[in-house]
Design an enzyme around this catalytic site. Structure first.
Site, PDB file in Angstrom:
ATOM      1  N   ARG A 128      -2.558   3.795  -6.028  1.00  0.00           N
ATOM      2  CA  ARG A 128      -2.661   5.129  -6.612  1.00  0.00           C
ATOM      3  C   ARG A 128      -2.332   6.173  -5.546  1.00  0.00           C
ATOM      4  O   ARG A 128      -2.525   7.363  -5.770  1.00  0.00           O
ATOM      5  CB  ARG A 128      -4.067   5.365  -7.183  1.00  0.00           C
ATOM      6  CG  ARG A 128      -4.307   4.615  -8.476  1.00  0.00           C
ATOM      7  CD  ARG A 128      -5.610   5.035  -9.174  1.00  0.00           C
ATOM      8  NE  ARG A 128      -5.622   4.594 -10.553  1.00  0.00           N
ATOM      9  CZ  ARG A 128      -5.886   3.355 -10.960  1.00  0.00           C
ATOM     10  NH1 ARG A 128      -6.181   2.428 -10.075  1.00  0.00           N
ATOM     11  NH2 ARG A 128      -5.848   3.048 -12.238  1.00  0.00           N
ATOM     12  N   ASN A 129      -1.888   5.715  -4.386  1.00  0.00           N
ATOM     13  CA  ASN A 129      -1.523   6.627  -3.298  1.00  0.00           C
ATOM     14  C   ASN A 129      -0.045   7.011  -3.472  1.00  0.00           C
ATOM     15  O   ASN A 129       0.853   6.229  -3.182  1.00  0.00           O
ATOM     16  CB  ASN A 129      -1.772   5.913  -1.957  1.00  0.00           C
ATOM     17  CG  ASN A 129      -1.413   6.772  -0.763  1.00  0.00           C
ATOM     18  OD1 ASN A 129      -0.558   7.647  -0.848  1.00  0.00           O
ATOM     19  ND2 ASN A 129      -2.067   6.516   0.355  1.00  0.00           N
ATOM     20  N   ASP A 185      -1.610  -2.897   1.665  1.00  0.00           N
ATOM     21  CA  ASP A 185      -2.858  -2.512   2.305  1.00  0.00           C
ATOM     22  C   ASP A 185      -2.525  -2.201   3.749  1.00  0.00           C
ATOM     23  O   ASP A 185      -1.897  -3.003   4.448  1.00  0.00           O
ATOM     24  CB  ASP A 185      -3.934  -3.593   2.202  1.00  0.00           C
ATOM     25  CG  ASP A 185      -5.310  -2.963   2.416  1.00  0.00           C
ATOM     26  OD1 ASP A 185      -5.709  -2.133   1.573  1.00  0.00           O
ATOM     27  OD2 ASP A 185      -5.959  -3.252   3.431  1.00  0.00           O
TER      28      ASP A 185
END
Ligand code: ITT
Length: 196
Positions: free
Chosen positions: A11-12, A71
């Site tokens: 969602r970044n 990540d």
């Protein structure tokens, strides 16, 4: 022929924008904001790979198609590798970049050892199962006061080796050549080009 679709398990919006720019029009790059039915994935892992797997498996189990998770985080030698996998909440509030940067500056005040690196681990998945994983790093150093307004996160405090400007000053074009994310993504694109 429609472009192949790559769904980023994030969602970044900054990550998505960087990945979209780096794929150079070869993929239709979407992220989970286009799939409001997707739940928030809790990042309970203690390594980048564990968290990247949680995001890739969780999202690809819900959505048909090729899913890529990212990540990532900053490892600072003088802080024993912190903030590491906890980079996005280092300042006390998830995703609050000014607070994260303020804490980093505070922890680094007066330190002469300033080496650091960004690390990015990506997991490619389909149907809740891993196809492959990849990682990339970029070495550099932490400066005392933020400089520059481009990029996101810790970019205003990080100077990559071989440069005198922060990622936030160098801007997207240079960052996307040097970054941890671009180094991981180059391997992903190679893998996909070989027909995964
Ligand atoms: P998703 O989990 O939805 O993908 P997120 O921002 O929470 O988004 P991470 O858990 O991977 O992602 O945490 C990444 C954090 O690491 C991010 O919030 C920044 O603080 C830092 N970070 C990662 N890549 C960065 C980059 O290219 N430039 C600056 N900071 C970065």
């Amino acid at each position: 022929m429609p472009l192949p679709r790559l769904i980023i398990a994030t969602r970044n919006a900054h990550k998505t924008a960087e990945i979209r720019a780096m794929t150079d029009g070869r993929y239709e790059v979407l992220d989970v904001t286009s799939y409001p039915e997707c739940p928030e994935i809790e990042e309970t892992g203690t390594t980048f790979l564990e968290n990247a797997r949680l995001k890739a498996f969780g999202i690809s189990a819900m959505i048909d198609g090729l899913v890529l998770s990212d990540d990532s985080g900053l490892e600072v030698d003088a802080l024993g590798g912190a903030p590491g996998v906890w980079s996005s909440s280092y300042g006390g509030e998830e995703g609050n970049h000014p607070r994260n940067n303020a804490r980093l500056s505070q922890e680094m005040a007066g330190k002469t050892e300033r080496r650091a690196r960004f690390r990015c681990t990506m997991v490619l998945a389909r149907g809740g199962r891993e196809l492959a994983h990849f990682s990339g790093t970029v070495e550099g150093r932490i400066i005392e006061e933020s400089r520059g307004s481009q990029g996101f996160g810790y970019d205003p405090l990080f100077i990559p080796n071989g440069h005198e400007s922060t990622f936030a000053e160098l801007g997207e074009e240079v960052k996307n050549i040097l970054s941890h994310r671009s180094r991981a993504l180059a391997q992903v694109l190679d893998y996909l080009a070989k027909g995964a």
